[in-house]
Design a protein around this motif. Structure first.
Motif, PDB file in Angstrom:
ATOM      1  N   PHE A  44      21.770   1.492 -22.973  1.00 46.43           N
ATOM      2  CA  PHE A  44      20.748   2.348 -23.569  1.00 46.43           C
ATOM      3  C   PHE A  44      20.028   3.152 -22.489  1.00 46.43           C
ATOM      4  CE2 PHE A  44      16.279   2.996 -24.696  1.00 46.43           C
ATOM      5  CZ  PHE A  44      16.418   3.818 -25.801  1.00 46.43           C
ATOM      6  N   LEU A  45      19.665   2.491 -21.397  1.00 50.51           N
ATOM      7  CA  LEU A  45      18.984   3.196 -20.300  1.00 50.51           C
ATOM      8  C   LEU A  45      19.870   4.284 -19.697  1.00 50.51           C
ATOM      9  CD1 LEU A  45      17.157   0.243 -18.535  1.00 50.51           C
ATOM     10  CD2 LEU A  45      16.140   2.068 -19.930  1.00 50.51           C
ATOM     11  N   CYS A  46      21.151   4.004 -19.574  1.00 54.48           N
ATOM     12  CA  CYS A  46      22.087   5.025 -19.077  1.00 54.48           C
ATOM     13  C   CYS A  46      22.132   6.219 -20.024  1.00 54.48           C
ATOM     14  CB  CYS A  46      23.488   4.428 -18.914  1.00 54.48           C
ATOM     15  SG  CYS A  46      23.612   3.167 -17.643  1.00 54.48           S
ATOM     16  N   ALA A  47      22.198   5.943 -21.318  1.00 60.57           N
ATOM     17  CA  ALA A  47      22.252   7.017 -22.320  1.00 60.57           C
ATOM     18  C   ALA A  47      20.969   7.845 -22.317  1.00 60.57           C
ATOM     19  CB  ALA A  47      22.503   6.430 -23.706  1.00 60.57           C
ATOM     20  N   VAL A  48      19.825   7.195 -22.178  1.00 60.63           N
ATOM     21  CA  VAL A  48      18.550   7.922 -22.146  1.00 60.63           C
ATOM     22  C   VAL A  48      18.509   8.859 -20.941  1.00 60.63           C
ATOM     23  CG1 VAL A  48      16.045   7.682 -21.871  1.00 60.63           C
ATOM     24  CG2 VAL A  48      17.254   6.231 -23.483  1.00 60.63           C
ATOM     25  N   ALA A  49      19.005   8.408 -19.804  1.00 63.54           N
ATOM     26  CA  ALA A  49      19.016   9.263 -18.608  1.00 63.54           C
ATOM     27  C   ALA A  49      19.866  10.511 -18.836  1.00 63.54           C
ATOM     28  CB  ALA A  49      19.527   8.477 -17.408  1.00 63.54           C
ATOM     29  N   VAL A  50      21.017  10.350 -19.465  1.00 55.89           N
ATOM     30  CA  VAL A  50      21.897  11.491 -19.736  1.00 55.89           C
ATOM     31  C   VAL A  50      21.266  12.444 -20.743  1.00 55.89           C
ATOM     32  CG1 VAL A  50      24.111  12.139 -20.801  1.00 55.89           C
ATOM     33  CG2 VAL A  50      24.029  10.332 -19.081  1.00 55.89           C
ATOM     34  N   THR A  51      20.703  11.917 -21.824  1.00 59.20           N
ATOM     35  CA  THR A  51      20.116  12.798 -22.846  1.00 59.20           C
ATOM     36  C   THR A  51      18.880  13.516 -22.317  1.00 59.20           C
ATOM     37  OG1 THR A  51      18.835  11.001 -23.882  1.00 59.20           O
ATOM     38  CG2 THR A  51      21.045  11.462 -24.779  1.00 59.20           C
ATOM     39  N   TRP A  52      18.106  12.850 -21.475  1.00 58.47           N
ATOM     40  CA  TRP A  52      16.931  13.507 -20.892  1.00 58.47           C
ATOM     41  C   TRP A  52      17.364  14.709 -20.065  1.00 58.47           C
ATOM     42  CZ3 TRP A  52      15.385  12.968 -15.466  1.00 58.47           C
ATOM     43  CH2 TRP A  52      14.205  13.672 -15.167  1.00 58.47           C
ATOM     44  N   GLN A  53      18.371  14.517 -19.209  1.00 61.51           N
ATOM     45  CA  GLN A  53      18.838  15.627 -18.380  1.00 61.51           C
ATOM     46  C   GLN A  53      19.323  16.797 -19.234  1.00 61.51           C
ATOM     47  OE1 GLN A  53      18.826  16.336 -15.096  1.00 61.51           O
ATOM     48  NE2 GLN A  53      17.589  14.505 -14.794  1.00 61.51           N
ATOM     49  N   PHE A  54      20.106  16.511 -20.254  1.00 63.43           N
ATOM     50  CA  PHE A  54      20.622  17.581 -21.112  1.00 63.43           C
ATOM     51  C   PHE A  54      19.475  18.255 -21.872  1.00 63.43           C
ATOM     52  CE2 PHE A  54      22.325  19.592 -24.846  1.00 63.43           C
ATOM     53  CZ  PHE A  54      23.495  20.179 -24.397  1.00 63.43           C
ATOM     54  N   ASN A  55      18.616  17.452 -22.485  1.00 64.81           N
ATOM     55  CA  ASN A  55      17.542  18.011 -23.317  1.00 64.81           C
ATOM     56  C   ASN A  55      16.543  18.826 -22.513  1.00 64.81           C
ATOM     57  OD1 ASN A  55      18.275  17.258 -25.951  1.00 64.81           O
ATOM     58  ND2 ASN A  55      17.564  15.174 -25.583  1.00 64.81           N
ATOM     59  N   ARG A  56      16.233  18.406 -21.308  1.00 66.41           N
ATOM     60  CA  ARG A  56      15.259  19.175 -20.524  1.00 66.41           C
ATOM     61  C   ARG A  56      15.852  20.482 -20.040  1.00 66.41           C
ATOM     62  NH1 ARG A  56      14.470  18.474 -14.799  1.00 66.41           N
ATOM     63  NH2 ARG A  56      12.255  18.444 -15.276  1.00 66.41           N
TER      64      ARG A  56
END
Length: 131
Positions: A44-56
């Motif tokens: 989950f933490l790995c996925a959050v890091a990826v989505t944060w980068q894309f979304n920002r």
């Protein structure tokens, strides 16, 4: 309204990237001997890091004057509510369903869908909202 549709579409792309990351990290954690619940916390933490980068970069504009480090922690905190929904659905499926091929994959996908709406609202209106 068109802007919101574009944001939802881009958020969905981020979600797919996050799902791929989540599943890959979970299967790696399982292969390394972690259980399905601890492995899921790591994935989950790995996925959050990826989505944060894309979304920002592509979905929302970052708030001016906020450091990336602070934005990351705000994003992670906001995603925890959707993450709790996500993890709850995942856990319920892992605990109640047996002998299903690719159960971790299906459980991650179901959890991700369940938490997506909560996470979109948190991202749009709390993390990346305009001043």
């Amino acid at each position: 309204m068109a802007d919101t549709r574009v944001e939802v579409a881009r958020f969905a792309v981020a979600g797919v990237l996050g799902l791929i990351t989540d599943v890959a990290a979970l299967y790696l954690a399982l292969a390394l001997g972690m259980g399905p619940f601890a492995g899921r916390a790591v994935s989950f933490l790995c996925a959050v890091a990826v989505t944060w980068q894309f979304n920002r970069r592509y979905t929302f504009s970052s708030k001016p004057g906020i450091s990336a480090w602070r934005e990351w922690w705000n994003y992670l905190a906001a995603m925890l509510l959707g993450g709790a929904v996500n993890y709850g659905v995942y856990s319920a499926l892992i605990l109640t369903i047996r002998d299903v091929p690719l159960l971790p994959l299906a459980a991650v996908a179901a959890g991700s869908l369940a938490g997506m709406t909560v996470n979109f609202v948190n991202a749009k209106y709390f993390i990346f909202r305009s001043r």
